[in-house]
Design an enzyme around this catalytic site. Structure first.
Site, PDB file in Angstrom:
ATOM      1  N   TYR A  35      51.041  47.796  38.566  1.00  0.00           N
ATOM      2  CA  TYR A  35      51.210  46.555  39.334  1.00  0.00           C
ATOM      3  C   TYR A  35      52.629  46.490  39.911  1.00  0.00           C
ATOM      4  O   TYR A  35      52.828  46.228  41.104  1.00  0.00           O
ATOM      5  CB  TYR A  35      50.966  45.374  38.385  1.00  0.00           C
ATOM      6  CG  TYR A  35      51.088  44.001  38.994  1.00  0.00           C
ATOM      7  CD1 TYR A  35      50.175  43.557  39.941  1.00  0.00           C
ATOM      8  CD2 TYR A  35      52.104  43.135  38.599  1.00  0.00           C
ATOM      9  CE1 TYR A  35      50.274  42.281  40.474  1.00  0.00           C
ATOM     10  CE2 TYR A  35      52.200  41.864  39.115  1.00  0.00           C
ATOM     11  CZ  TYR A  35      51.288  41.436  40.056  1.00  0.00           C
ATOM     12  OH  TYR A  35      51.380  40.172  40.574  1.00  0.00           O
ATOM     13  N   ILE A  78      36.261  39.022  49.514  1.00  0.00           N
ATOM     14  CA  ILE A  78      35.237  40.073  49.468  1.00  0.00           C
ATOM     15  C   ILE A  78      33.873  39.516  49.077  1.00  0.00           C
ATOM     16  O   ILE A  78      32.850  40.155  49.228  1.00  0.00           O
ATOM     17  CB  ILE A  78      35.683  41.219  48.534  1.00  0.00           C
ATOM     18  CG1 ILE A  78      34.856  42.471  48.792  1.00  0.00           C
ATOM     19  CG2 ILE A  78      35.646  40.782  47.077  1.00  0.00           C
ATOM     20  CD1 ILE A  78      35.486  43.742  48.308  1.00  0.00           C
ATOM     21  N   ARG A  79      33.879  38.275  48.553  1.00  0.00           N
ATOM     22  CA  ARG A  79      32.597  37.669  48.160  1.00  0.00           C
ATOM     23  C   ARG A  79      32.584  36.206  48.587  1.00  0.00           C
ATOM     24  O   ARG A  79      33.645  35.611  48.813  1.00  0.00           O
ATOM     25  CB  ARG A  79      32.393  37.777  46.641  1.00  0.00           C
ATOM     26  CG  ARG A  79      33.345  36.925  45.883  1.00  0.00           C
ATOM     27  CD  ARG A  79      33.706  37.473  44.512  1.00  0.00           C
ATOM     28  NE  ARG A  79      34.973  36.860  44.124  1.00  0.00           N
ATOM     29  CZ  ARG A  79      35.089  35.844  43.278  1.00  0.00           C
ATOM     30  NH1 ARG A  79      34.044  35.348  42.655  1.00  0.00           N
ATOM     31  NH2 ARG A  79      36.257  35.305  43.012  1.00  0.00           N
TER      32      ARG A  79
HETATM   33  N1  SER Z   1      51.182  36.442  37.012  1.00  0.00           N
HETATM   34  C1  SER Z   1      51.254  37.836  37.346  1.00  0.00           C
HETATM   35  C2  SER Z   1      50.707  38.667  36.265  1.00  0.00           C
HETATM   36  O1  SER Z   1      50.834  38.279  35.132  1.00  0.00           O
HETATM   37  C3  SER Z   1      52.676  38.235  37.594  1.00  0.00           C
HETATM   38  O2  SER Z   1      52.918  38.279  38.933  1.00  0.00           O
HETATM   39  O3  SER Z   1      50.212  39.711  36.536  1.00  0.00           O
END
Ligand code: SER
Length: 321
Positions: free
Chosen positions: A141, A35-36
């Site tokens: 996540y 993106i940059r």
């Molecule tokens: N290294 C990553 C994190 O800590 C894990 O996939 O978010």
């Protein structure tokens, strides 16, 4: 795999993968995008294009323009940042992945994207975590990673897109810092060991997580992308790991090189909670059996290499400044 487009090329993985692929497949056959633009070998020493992965049309246009046959989609937010900005994490991690898969479907591209140990949750068996097991992550996540794994499987079974992927553990490297993950302590510790001979860990004593040195992670991506598809029982989200340790063990490994290195703790409750919800050690046997995954670096070999290379980098950086 002849002509490859990479998203998120300025991230921790992308910055090293781009250079490796240019070396292996030819500079003219790797299109690095992010993106940059920054003044760096990734942007300056080969093909580079600005790309916002939430804009599908731009991604499609770039893939067509360069006539690529492979798409490696890396652009995503890591765990700690995603926990601070969950809505943005959903939009970027899922929106970007969906766009990338659609581009791969429309243009019939080979496809790789990483999942993570973050796709597991507190109910997952923590030791020797099986390839196929309970996944109920408690972070945004993790939610995006599990959904991503399923989406990649779906694009393979429904549309025949050649999707492949691994669940990366914490990745340790000296070229580019990770952008806000939970396993970042295991990178920071080497920088501080060289700069101050001491480190305050934000992850608590006794917290085991899987880890891997970047050269093994890059090898894993290339090996899986080149693997014979007839051997692949799984396609996406292969468990892979090279080592599992807790903070005191990495400190002990550093002390073998820097004997007066000291470590103490100031635990960050947010990242500790994330770490506690992840496995202690993965079972990587499916990756070994199906595509000969074979990491080369254990903790001490990594420490040795990391301290040597990082010392040179820090020295060069200070000369440049
Ligand atoms: N290294 C990553 C994190 O800590 C894990 O996939 O978010």
């Amino acid at each position: 795999m002849k002509k490859i487009l990479i998203t998120g090329c300025l991230g921790q993985i992308g910055s090293e993968l781009t250079m490796r692929l240019r070396n292996d497949y030819g500079t003219e056959n790797v299109i690095a995008t992010d993106i940059r633009h920054i003044d760096s070998p990734v942007c300056n020493e080969g093909l580079f294009e600005i790309l916002d992965v939430t804009n599908k049309e731009s991604m499609l246009e770039l893939a067509k323009k360069h006539e690529v046959d492979t798409l490696i989609h890396l652009a995503a937010l890591l765990s700690a940042v995603a926990e601070a900005k969950p809505q943005l994490a959903w939009d970027l991690n899922m929106g970007g992945l969906m766009n990338a898969l659609e581009v791969a479907r429309e243009l019939d591209l080979k496809f790789f994207t990483p999942s993570s140990i973050g796709s597991f949750g507190p109910g997952t068996p923590a030791n020797d975590t099986p390839q196929d097991t309970l996944q109920r992550p408690t972070t945004m996540y993790g939610v995006t990673k599990v959904a991503g794994e399923l989406l990649c499987d779906y694009y393979y079974t429904k549309f025949g897109v050649d999707t492949r992927g691994v669940r990366f553990p914490g990745l340790i490297s000296y070229t580019t810092l990770p952008g806000g993950g939970t396993t970042d302590y295991a990178v920071d510790i080497y920088y501080e060991a060289l700069k101050k001979k001491s480190y305050t860990s934000f992850i608590g004593e006794g917290t085991y997580m899987d880890m891997m040195y970047m050269p093994d992670a890059i090898d894993a991506i290339v090996t899986l992308l080149e693997a014979d598809p007839s051997r692949l029982v799984h396609r996406n989200a292969f468990n892979i790991t090279a080592m599992s340790f807790e903070p005191e063990q990495i400190a002990a490994s550093i002390r073998k090189v820097i004997p007066d290195f000291k470590m103490d703790y100031d635990v960050d409750p947010v990242r500790q909670k994330i770490a506690d919800s992840w496995p202690d050690s993965l079972d990587a046997s499916c990756a070994k059996n199906e595509w000969d995954f074979n990491p080369k670096f254990d903790l001490d070999r990594m420490t040795h290499d990391m301290l040597e290379k990082l010392a040179k980098k820090l020295e060069n950086d200070s000369v440049v400044k």
